[in-house]
Write an enzyme that holds these catalytic residues in place. Structure first.
Site, PDB file in Angstrom:
ATOM      1  N   ASP A   1       0.854  -1.174   0.000  1.00 12.59           N
ATOM      2  CA  ASP A   1       0.000   0.000   0.000  1.00 12.59           C
ATOM      3  C   ASP A   1       0.902   1.240   0.000  1.00 12.59           C
ATOM      4  O   ASP A   1       2.076   1.160   0.381  1.00 12.59           O
ATOM      5  CB  ASP A   1      -0.873  -0.038   1.265  1.00 12.59           C
ATOM      6  CG  ASP A   1      -1.676   1.221   1.465  1.00 12.59           C
ATOM      7  OD1 ASP A   1      -2.319   1.671   0.511  1.00 12.59           O
ATOM      8  OD2 ASP A   1      -1.637   1.763   2.594  1.00 12.59           O
TER       9      ASP A   1
ATOM     10  N   ASP B   1      -0.307   5.057   0.848  1.00 17.95           N
ATOM     11  CA  ASP B   1      -0.604   6.071   1.854  1.00 17.95           C
ATOM     12  C   ASP B   1      -0.500   5.516   3.270  1.00 17.95           C
ATOM     13  O   ASP B   1      -1.104   4.477   3.588  1.00 17.95           O
ATOM     14  CB  ASP B   1      -2.011   6.644   1.618  1.00 17.95           C
ATOM     15  CG  ASP B   1      -2.118   7.348   0.287  1.00 17.95           C
ATOM     16  OD1 ASP B   1      -2.007   8.579   0.257  1.00 17.95           O
ATOM     17  OD2 ASP B   1      -2.295   6.662  -0.738  1.00 17.95           O
TER      18      ASP B   1
END
Length: 311
Positions: A101, A103
């Site tokens: 991922d 963020d």
């Protein structure tokens, strides 16, 4: 020895003492001599669950449940020591595919919150982001709602945001480049936007990136994202797609993330790691990183600090 417990502290903290290693070894059946991966920071303790583990139900699920239970035993036994603990089978611990991922995982910010700050709506958007990442509201409608608030904003602010606001998470570059140097394929997979992932992936050294596309007309955001939205299901599908493309079993994969939209891929990966994650995600994931940086995932695969590729 069939299994290994890896203990990791924060870089430079000197947390992992011989006394702690000895205490941990006492709680592992058939424990062997610790293998130091980084002095004072990380070490492996190989062990053999033996007959007690062999009596459990067959299959990967049972083994994963045993490993998670072993982590809990070590955490209880070691008290409040600031350590991340991984327990897994020795065989296959070095993964051949990494999905990460972006963020609040590979970077320290939520990009959409930073964009919203340019229109004076960061607090409002950040509150929605937090609820979505906690799994309190569905990701897709929450993204549409937040993106709509960006309508009319000059798309050029992305350059300013990346230059002035976005910071790479410590250890992320070493994680990606070390795995690539040892033959793994790496992908940045985000519920955020390609305007950011393309740049961040290049900086860190990922092989590829996938994310949502913010629609732009005449240099300004339209306030919409191209459908379908890359969310929880799409992240899982990406893991499955890339594993199939590389002719890998899912147990040969590693995934890391922090939010509810990451959980499906974390649960499906051979090693799914929650990084500074929301409570529900941290509880459900196979492993978690709360104290170390992203190089903890290299230690979990048995890499020594001197093997890390920093640039």
């Amino acid at each position: 020895m069939t299994h290994v417990a890896t203990l990791v502290g924060a870089p430079g903290a000197g947390t992992l003492t011989p006394e702690i290693l000895a205490a941990a070894a006492k709680r592992l059946p058939g424990a062997g001599k610790p293998v130091i991966l980084a002095p004072g920071e990380a070490a492996d303790i190989p062990f053999a669950p033996g007959a007690a583990h062999g009596n459990r139900a067959d299959g990967a699920f049972a083994d994963a449940a045993y490993c998670k239970a072993a982590v809990s035993v070590l955490q209880l036994g070691l008290g409040a020591q600031p350590l991340d603990i991984f327990v897994q089978p020795l065989e296959g611990r070095r993964k051949k595919l990494l999905l990460a991922d972006m963020d609040s995982t590979m970077i320290g910010q939520e990009c959409i919150d930073e964009l919203a700050d340019f229109v004076g709506l960061k607090a409002k958007v950040a509150a929605i982001t937090e609820r979505a990442m906690r799994g309190e509201i569905a990701f897709e409608p929450a993204l549409r709602e937040r993106v709509a608030l960006l309508a009319g904003l000059d798309a050029g602010v992305v350059d300013k945001a990346i230059e002035e606001r976005i910071t790479l998470t410590s250890g992320g570059t070493a994680l990606v480049r070390t795995m690539r140097a040892h033959g793994a394929y790496t992908a940045l997979v985000s519920g955020g936007f390609t305007l950011f992932t393309s740049r961040i992936a290049e900086k860190i050294g990922f092989d590829e990136n996938r994310a949502n596309i913010l629609l732009v007309e005449r240099g300004k955001f339209v306030g919409k994202v191209l459908e379908p939205i890359l969310g929880k299901a799409a992240k899982l599908a990406t893991l499955q797609d890339l594993a199939a493309r590389k002719e890998l079993e899912l147990n040969e994969t590693l995934a890391i993330g922090d939010g509810a939209n990451d959980l499906a891929m974390l649960e499906a990966a051979g090693l799914g790691v929650a990084y500074r994650a929301k409570p529900a995600v941290a509880t459900a994931a196979q492993a978690r990183v709360e104290h170390g940086d992203l190089t903890a995932l290299l230690f979990a695969q048995g890499f020594r600090a001197e093997e890390f590729v920093m640039e």
